[in-house]
Design a protein around this motif. Structure first.
Motif, short mmCIF file in Angstrom:
data_model
loop_
_atom_site.label_atom_id
_atom_site.label_comp_id
_atom_site.label_asym_id
_atom_site.label_seq_id
_atom_site.Cartn_x
_atom_site.Cartn_y
_atom_site.Cartn_z
N ARG A 1 16.49 35.16 32.24
CA ARG A 1 16.26 33.81 32.74
C ARG A 1 15.45 33.89 34.04
O ARG A 1 15.33 34.94 34.64
CB ARG A 1 17.59 33.07 32.98
CG ARG A 1 18.55 33.79 33.91
CD ARG A 1 19.82 32.98 34.13
NE ARG A 1 19.62 31.91 35.12
CZ ARG A 1 19.92 30.63 34.90
NH1 ARG A 1 20.44 30.25 33.75
NH2 ARG A 1 19.71 29.73 35.84
N GLY A 2 14.94 32.74 34.42
CA GLY A 2 14.26 32.63 35.70
C GLY A 2 13.11 33.59 35.88
O GLY A 2 12.30 33.82 34.98
N ARG B 1 11.03 25.79 31.85
CA ARG B 1 12.44 26.20 31.73
C ARG B 1 12.77 27.34 32.68
O ARG B 1 13.79 27.31 33.39
CB ARG B 1 12.71 26.62 30.29
CG ARG B 1 14.04 27.33 30.05
CD ARG B 1 14.12 27.77 28.60
NE ARG B 1 14.88 28.97 28.42
CZ ARG B 1 14.90 29.69 27.29
NH1 ARG B 1 14.18 29.30 26.26
NH2 ARG B 1 15.62 30.79 27.20
N GLU C 1 12.82 26.23 36.37
CA GLU C 1 14.04 25.48 36.67
C GLU C 1 15.22 26.43 36.84
O GLU C 1 16.07 26.25 37.72
CB GLU C 1 14.32 24.46 35.56
CG GLU C 1 13.40 23.26 35.57
CD GLU C 1 13.66 22.34 36.76
OE1 GLU C 1 14.75 21.75 36.81
OE2 GLU C 1 12.79 22.25 37.65
N GLU C 2 15.27 27.47 36.00
CA GLU C 2 16.34 28.47 36.12
C GLU C 2 16.20 29.24 37.44
O GLU C 2 17.20 29.53 38.11
CB GLU C 2 16.29 29.44 34.94
CG GLU C 2 16.68 28.81 33.62
CD GLU C 2 16.43 29.71 32.42
OE1 GLU C 2 16.87 29.37 31.31
OE2 GLU C 2 15.77 30.78 32.60
N LYS D 1 14.97 28.13 40.18
CA LYS D 1 15.45 27.24 41.24
C LYS D 1 16.98 27.25 41.31
O LYS D 1 17.56 27.31 42.40
CB LYS D 1 14.94 25.81 41.01
CG LYS D 1 13.45 25.63 41.29
CD LYS D 1 13.04 24.16 41.13
CE LYS D 1 11.59 23.96 41.52
NZ LYS D 1 11.19 22.53 41.42
N GLU D 2 17.62 27.21 40.14
CA GLU D 2 19.08 27.27 40.10
C GLU D 2 19.60 28.58 40.69
O GLU D 2 20.65 28.61 41.34
CB GLU D 2 19.58 27.13 38.65
CG GLU D 2 19.35 25.76 38.04
CD GLU D 2 19.67 25.75 36.55
OE1 GLU D 2 20.22 26.76 36.05
OE2 GLU D 2 19.39 24.73 35.89
N ASP D 3 18.84 29.66 40.48
CA ASP D 3 19.24 30.98 40.97
C ASP D 3 18.88 31.19 42.43
O ASP D 3 19.22 32.23 43.01
CB ASP D 3 18.57 32.07 40.12
CG ASP D 3 19.01 32.03 38.67
OD1 ASP D 3 20.06 31.42 38.38
OD2 ASP D 3 18.29 32.59 37.81
N GLY D 4 18.16 30.24 43.02
CA GLY D 4 17.78 30.36 44.42
C GLY D 4 16.56 31.23 44.67
O GLY D 4 16.27 31.58 45.81
N ASP E 1 13.71 24.66 45.84
CA ASP E 1 13.84 23.46 45.02
C ASP E 1 12.83 22.39 45.40
O ASP E 1 12.49 21.53 44.59
CB ASP E 1 15.26 22.91 45.15
CG ASP E 1 15.57 21.88 44.08
OD1 ASP E 1 15.40 22.19 42.89
OD2 ASP E 1 15.94 20.74 44.44
N THR F 1 8.19 21.41 40.08
CA THR F 1 8.15 22.31 38.93
C THR F 1 6.84 22.20 38.16
O THR F 1 6.29 23.21 37.71
CB THR F 1 9.34 22.03 37.99
OG1 THR F 1 10.56 22.23 38.71
CG2 THR F 1 9.33 22.95 36.78
#
Length: 215
Positions: free
Chosen positions: A83-84, A154, A157-158, A160-163, A167, A171
């Protein structure tokens, strides 16, 4: 258990795939424009009339290549979850690895896209194509074509969730930047006469991420 398909559909899929594989084997270090249609058909043992039934123009083989390449990458990610940023680097690593054997392929794709008005729509795959190309992995393949832009969206966005990506950065803008890196880093490596494509991908990615952190 695979669905039993009509022999006619299987033969059509085999001919189409044979043409594709012949073109990939012939390109090597060449430009795709240097690969003659007659040579592709001869190697695949398929007539030119049949070729044009599957690919209205020779360059459509490049689009088919990208379709299968994206499908392969999605299967990789399903079997070995990523991911990410790791998933983005996986895409880049796959391009860099294939460049060792077929450096002319990506350059030909870049040249083709530069002449197109938009990013080409990827073809769907028939059930017969999926069975022949991905035996034992049919359930992992979507008949509908994957979209590289949506994949980048996708993964960003992942990230960003993972830092790993701020953010505050839009995107949609980062997706555009990923397309720039995807094609541009490869072309830059070629201009520098380097076959260390992954080093150029990592360089571009680091610069982009550091700009996001400091910008």
């Amino acid at each position: 258990m695979n669905k039993k398909l009509p022999l006619r559909e299987i033969k059509k899929a085999r001919s189409k795939i044979a043409l594709f594989r012949a073109s990939i084997e012939l390109i090597g270090k060449k430009s795709f424009k240097e690969v003659k249609l007659e040579d592709i058909c001869e190697k695949a043992e398929v007539s030119k009339v049949t070729f044009f039934k599957f690919f209205p123009q020779k360059e459509d083989l490049l689009i088919y290549f990208m379709r299968l390449w994206l499908t392969d990458r999605l299967i990789d990610i399903k079997l070995h979850p990523k991911r990410g940023i790791e998933a983005i680097r996986h895409l880049f690593q796959s391009v860099a690895a294939s460049a060792k054997e077929m450096p002319g392929l990506m350059l030909s794709l870049i040249s083709f896209l530069s002449e197109a008005n938009m990013h080409p729509h990827m073809p769907t795959l028939s059930e017969a194509e999926i069975q022949i190309l991905y035996p034992g992995q049919e359930a992992l393949v979507d008949a509908e074509a994957p979209n590289l832009g949506l994949l980048f969206y996708r993964f960003i966005e992942e990230a960003k969730e993972d830092g790993d990506v701020p953010d505050r950065l839009p995107t949609d803008d980062l997706v555009k930047a990923m397309f720039t890196v995807f094609y541009g880093a490869y072309l830059t490596a070629h201009l520098y006469n380097s076959d260390q494509f992954m080093e150029f991908y990592d360089l571009h990615l680091r610069l982009l991420l550091s700009y996001g952190e400091n910008g």
